[in-house]
Design an enzyme around this catalytic site. Sequence first.
Site, PDB file in Angstrom:
ATOM      1  N   HIS A  83       0.822  -1.193   0.000  1.00 29.26           N
ATOM      2  CA  HIS A  83       0.000   0.000   0.000  1.00 29.26           C
ATOM      3  C   HIS A  83       0.869   1.261   0.000  1.00 29.26           C
ATOM      4  CE1 HIS A  83      -3.695  -2.238   0.589  1.00 29.26           C
ATOM      5  NE2 HIS A  83      -3.184  -2.848   1.644  1.00 29.26           N
ATOM      6  N   LYS A  84       1.886   1.272   0.850  1.00 26.85           N
ATOM      7  CA  LYS A  84       2.784   2.423   0.911  1.00 26.85           C
ATOM      8  C   LYS A  84       3.541   2.604  -0.394  1.00 26.85           C
ATOM      9  CE  LYS A  84       3.840   2.787   5.863  1.00 26.85           C
ATOM     10  NZ  LYS A  84       4.950   2.846   6.834  1.00 26.85           N
TER      11      LYS A  84
ATOM     12  N   ASP B 224       7.787   7.021   8.689  1.00 24.32           N
ATOM     13  CA  ASP B 224       6.979   6.505   9.784  1.00 24.32           C
ATOM     14  C   ASP B 224       5.799   7.450   9.930  1.00 24.32           C
ATOM     15  OD1 ASP B 224       6.319   4.585  11.606  1.00 24.32           O
ATOM     16  OD2 ASP B 224       7.443   5.462  13.268  1.00 24.32           O
TER      17      ASP B 224
ATOM     18  N   PHE C 107      -6.179   1.867   3.726  1.00 21.07           N
ATOM     19  CA  PHE C 107      -5.665   0.883   4.668  1.00 21.07           C
ATOM     20  C   PHE C 107      -5.462   1.567   6.012  1.00 21.07           C
ATOM     21  CE2 PHE C 107      -2.080   2.956   2.692  1.00 21.07           C
ATOM     22  CZ  PHE C 107      -1.100   3.048   3.667  1.00 21.07           C
ATOM     23  N   GLY C 108      -5.088   0.781   7.012  1.00 20.66           N
ATOM     24  CA  GLY C 108      -4.858   1.346   8.339  1.00 20.66           C
ATOM     25  C   GLY C 108      -6.118   1.963   8.920  1.00 20.66           C
ATOM     26  N   TYR C 109      -6.001   3.200   9.376  1.00 15.94           N
ATOM     27  CA  TYR C 109      -7.117   3.900  10.014  1.00 15.94           C
ATOM     28  C   TYR C 109      -7.981   4.681   9.013  1.00 15.94           C
ATOM     29  CZ  TYR C 109      -4.620   3.082  14.449  1.00 15.94           C
ATOM     30  OH  TYR C 109      -4.002   2.512  15.541  1.00 15.94           O
ATOM     31  N   ASP C 110      -7.774   4.484   7.739  1.00 12.99           N
ATOM     32  CA  ASP C 110      -8.488   5.275   6.726  1.00 12.99           C
ATOM     33  C   ASP C 110     -10.015   5.267   6.877  1.00 12.99           C
ATOM     34  OD1 ASP C 110      -6.083   5.999   5.685  1.00 12.99           O
ATOM     35  OD2 ASP C 110      -6.288   4.919   3.789  1.00 12.99           O
TER      36      ASP C 110
ATOM     37  N   LYS D  65      -6.931  10.926  -2.128  1.00 19.06           N
ATOM     38  CA  LYS D  65      -6.064  10.746  -0.956  1.00 19.06           C
ATOM     39  C   LYS D  65      -4.606  11.041  -1.302  1.00 19.06           C
ATOM     40  CE  LYS D  65      -4.318   7.518   2.450  1.00 19.06           C
ATOM     41  NZ  LYS D  65      -4.154   6.115   2.888  1.00 19.06           N
TER      42      LYS D  65
ATOM     43  N   ARG E  88       1.093  11.619   3.869  1.00 19.60           N
ATOM     44  CA  ARG E  88       2.203  11.019   3.123  1.00 19.60           C
ATOM     45  C   ARG E  88       2.440  11.774   1.819  1.00 19.60           C
ATOM     46  NH1 ARG E  88       0.744   6.231   3.609  1.00 19.60           N
ATOM     47  NH2 ARG E  88       2.060   5.751   5.394  1.00 19.60           N
TER      48      ARG E  88
END
Length: 203
Positions: free
Chosen positions: A11-12, A68, A160-163, A183, A189
């Site tokens: 994803h990153k 990070d 992903f994550g807290y999205d 996004k 990011r």
Amino acid sequence: MKIVFATNNKHKLDEIRAILGSGFEVLSLAEIGCHEDIPETGATLEENALQKAQYVCDKYHVNCFADDTGLEVEALDGRPGVYSARYAGGEGHDSEANMTKLLAELADVTNRRARFRTVITLIERRDLCPCGCASTCVVHRFEGIVEGQITHGRHGDGGFGYDPVFQPDGYDKTFAELGADIKNKISHRARATEKLCAFLKKA
């Protein structure tokens, strides 16, 4: 330009590659043969990003950047912050468990203000001698922040994550609902990466 991003998170990688564009060849850790679990033992986002980039630069002798990211919630005094990925405990990155814990902690809280913050550390190797027999490392840091709020439940199935629980200021949808194109223009990011990209284009 070829550069290593100290991650194997698809994803990153997809986000960074989309933001940097075709002028940069971004390699993952796996693509340079790095399969070890790089430690992240820092107490801050800055320390973790530096630790990862330094590890790769020292071992593989390449220009490298690492990031990070933390979700910092005002009512929780900045938590989960540097512990965002493992907020619910355990060894893996369990996004569902992390969101469940966060929503439970904010269940009776009216102040939902939060921000995502990304720190990118770039380490450049610069030759001190024309023959390349000696070099030095130069460290650069870039930060990106997006303000918003935590919703009262999950919304959307993208990202992903807290999205699914983070709604950025100026929008009535979460990151998970807005889609990658939007996004990647407004995220924490994206903002940190834009600064990285501007620096690399001048270098």
